[in-house]
Design an enzyme around this catalytic site. Sequence first.
Site, PDB file in Angstrom:
ATOM      1  N   ILE A   1      -9.245  21.717  18.615  1.00 19.86           N
ATOM      2  CA  ILE A   1      -9.089  22.627  17.632  1.00 19.86           C
ATOM      3  C   ILE A   1      -8.617  22.507  15.273  1.00 19.86           C
ATOM      4  O   ILE A   1      -7.289  22.330  16.236  1.00 19.86           O
ATOM      5  CB  ILE A   1      -9.315  23.971  17.790  1.00 19.86           C
ATOM      6  CG1 ILE A   1     -10.467  24.654  19.270  1.00 19.86           C
ATOM      7  CG2 ILE A   1      -9.523  24.868  16.795  1.00 19.86           C
ATOM      8  CD1 ILE A   1     -10.165  25.228  19.653  1.00 19.86           C
TER       9      ILE A   1
ATOM     10  N   ILE B   1     -13.957  14.393  18.735  1.00 18.94           N
ATOM     11  CA  ILE B   1     -13.222  13.701  19.745  1.00 18.94           C
ATOM     12  C   ILE B   1     -13.414  14.608  21.429  1.00 18.94           C
ATOM     13  O   ILE B   1     -12.546  14.072  21.987  1.00 18.94           O
ATOM     14  CB  ILE B   1     -11.456  14.113  19.468  1.00 18.94           C
ATOM     15  CG1 ILE B   1     -11.329  12.563  18.202  1.00 18.94           C
ATOM     16  CG2 ILE B   1     -11.055  13.789  20.095  1.00 18.94           C
ATOM     17  CD1 ILE B   1     -10.127  13.098  17.488  1.00 18.94           C
TER      18      ILE B   1
ATOM     19  N   LYS C   1       0.214  19.761  11.851  1.00 23.00           N
ATOM     20  CA  LYS C   1       0.320  18.745  13.073  1.00 23.00           C
ATOM     21  C   LYS C   1       1.518  18.831  13.367  1.00 23.00           C
ATOM     22  O   LYS C   1       1.674  19.122  14.155  1.00 23.00           O
ATOM     23  CB  LYS C   1      -0.487  17.934  12.354  1.00 23.00           C
ATOM     24  CG  LYS C   1      -2.140  18.036  12.351  1.00 23.00           C
ATOM     25  CD  LYS C   1      -2.305  18.518  13.741  1.00 23.00           C
ATOM     26  CE  LYS C   1      -3.776  18.649  13.603  1.00 23.00           C
ATOM     27  NZ  LYS C   1      -4.430  19.048  14.763  1.00 23.00           N
TER      28      LYS C   1
ATOM     29  N   GLY D   1     -13.338  22.846  21.429  1.00 25.18           N
ATOM     30  CA  GLY D   1     -13.301  22.406  19.995  1.00 25.18           C
ATOM     31  C   GLY D   1     -14.660  21.320  19.867  1.00 25.18           C
ATOM     32  O   GLY D   1     -14.651  20.308  18.752  1.00 25.18           O
TER      33      GLY D   1
ATOM     34  N   TYR E   1      -3.740  14.262   3.025  1.00 26.70           N
ATOM     35  CA  TYR E   1      -3.897  14.875   4.433  1.00 26.70           C
ATOM     36  C   TYR E   1      -3.003  16.825   4.271  1.00 26.70           C
ATOM     37  O   TYR E   1      -2.983  17.546   5.030  1.00 26.70           O
ATOM     38  CB  TYR E   1      -2.947  14.157   5.351  1.00 26.70           C
ATOM     39  CG  TYR E   1      -3.067  14.846   7.119  1.00 26.70           C
ATOM     40  CD1 TYR E   1      -4.674  14.516   7.979  1.00 26.70           C
ATOM     41  CD2 TYR E   1      -2.165  14.907   7.595  1.00 26.70           C
ATOM     42  CE1 TYR E   1      -4.126  14.996   8.798  1.00 26.70           C
ATOM     43  CE2 TYR E   1      -2.005  15.618   9.042  1.00 26.70           C
ATOM     44  CZ  TYR E   1      -4.328  15.640   9.486  1.00 26.70           C
ATOM     45  OH  TYR E   1      -4.058  16.102  10.720  1.00 26.70           O
TER      46      TYR E   1
ATOM     47  N   LYS F   1     -14.632   8.601  12.471  1.00 24.33           N
ATOM     48  CA  LYS F   1     -15.423   9.343  11.652  1.00 24.33           C
ATOM     49  C   LYS F   1     -16.074  10.864  12.295  1.00 24.33           C
ATOM     50  O   LYS F   1     -16.936  10.602  13.065  1.00 24.33           O
ATOM     51  CB  LYS F   1     -17.094   8.767  11.280  1.00 24.33           C
ATOM     52  CG  LYS F   1     -16.291   7.496  10.908  1.00 24.33           C
ATOM     53  CD  LYS F   1     -17.401   6.541  10.722  1.00 24.33           C
ATOM     54  CE  LYS F   1     -17.347   5.186  10.142  1.00 24.33           C
ATOM     55  NZ  LYS F   1     -18.678   3.877   9.531  1.00 24.33           N
ATOM     56  N   THR F   2     -15.640  12.052  12.162  1.00 28.75           N
ATOM     57  CA  THR F   2     -15.610  13.175  12.679  1.00 28.75           C
ATOM     58  C   THR F   2     -15.704  14.033  11.990  1.00 28.75           C
ATOM     59  O   THR F   2     -15.750  13.478  10.755  1.00 28.75           O
ATOM     60  CB  THR F   2     -14.187  13.862  13.418  1.00 28.75           C
ATOM     61  OG1 THR F   2     -13.607  13.710  12.656  1.00 28.75           O
ATOM     62  CG2 THR F   2     -14.050  12.567  14.616  1.00 28.75           C
TER      63      THR F   2
ATOM     64  N   ALA G   1      -8.102  24.176   8.186  1.00 27.08           N
ATOM     65  CA  ALA G   1      -7.623  24.753   6.628  1.00 27.08           C
ATOM     66  C   ALA G   1      -8.465  25.987   5.529  1.00 27.08           C
ATOM     67  O   ALA G   1      -9.977  25.019   5.684  1.00 27.08           O
ATOM     68  CB  ALA G   1      -6.867  24.236   5.930  1.00 27.08           C
TER      69      ALA G   1
ATOM     70  N   ASP H   1     -14.216  31.409  19.232  1.00 26.64           N
ATOM     71  CA  ASP H   1     -13.778  31.467  17.411  1.00 26.64           C
ATOM     72  C   ASP H   1     -12.537  31.769  17.944  1.00 26.64           C
ATOM     73  O   ASP H   1     -11.908  33.034  18.560  1.00 26.64           O
ATOM     74  CB  ASP H   1     -15.198  32.291  16.746  1.00 26.64           C
ATOM     75  CG  ASP H   1     -14.292  32.567  15.792  1.00 26.64           C
ATOM     76  OD1 ASP H   1     -12.735  31.530  15.728  1.00 26.64           O
ATOM     77  OD2 ASP H   1     -15.026  32.175  14.655  1.00 26.64           O
TER      78      ASP H   1
END
Length: 260
Positions: free
Chosen positions: A98, A26, A168, A19, A161, A198-199, A101, A70
Amino acid sequence: MTQIPDGQALAGKHALVLGVANEHSIAYGCARVFRRLGAQIALTYLNEKARPHVEPLARELDAPIFAPCDVQKEGDLDAVFRQIAETWGRLDIALHSIAFAPKADLQGRLLDSSGEGFGVAMDVSCHSFIRMARLAAPLMTEGGTLLTMSYHGANKVVPNYNLMGPVKAALESAVRYLAYELGDRDIRVHAVSPGPLKTRAASGLKDFDLLLNEAVERAPIGELVDIDDVGLTAAFLTTPYAARLTGMTLYVDGGLSIMA
């Protein structure tokens, strides 16, 4: 930036990290801490477009295994594990970071999400963790740790979200069931739940900047966590210090999740 302690707590360990997209990921924070603590790293990249962003990180981490993966592409995940088996013969740590959506489903209401979009989100963000666990377990001949990344929106409603909340939640439930099923093989399974970061992935959420600002204001520690904070917690979970912990979701959010 959080200070990463030097040491050899993971010396001799072999860790797969799925990922990493770039230096802000992260997953990269976790891989960097694992490496600093002595582990050998296997790193994957999504596709050829992503490779230039990840390859310098693999070199920095001295990763002997660097492969495309992938999870929506038939055979990619299996090929990664074949390479691990051929190169190392075993595995101690597997980290899954990973999530995906389709944009229309991610930014729209859950009520309006498409069946196809929901299915894609569930497959990539949840079931691929189960597939990773199935492939990793036979290589964890001396026990090991499986880790994945969740978010507070799995348990409480976080505005915007949207469909990722139920996805999740399913992931955290999968963690508990896998912990039960793999416990007799000395394989521990956890979810780590970071606060807002902040990703690139998070930037796809609507009004994400507002979420970041609110996190700083409401968290008892009064500042955002960073990717190294998440990596340090992930590393702890892979050490003997956490030998009797499994099936947990650990929050790394400066205390934000305790606030009403």
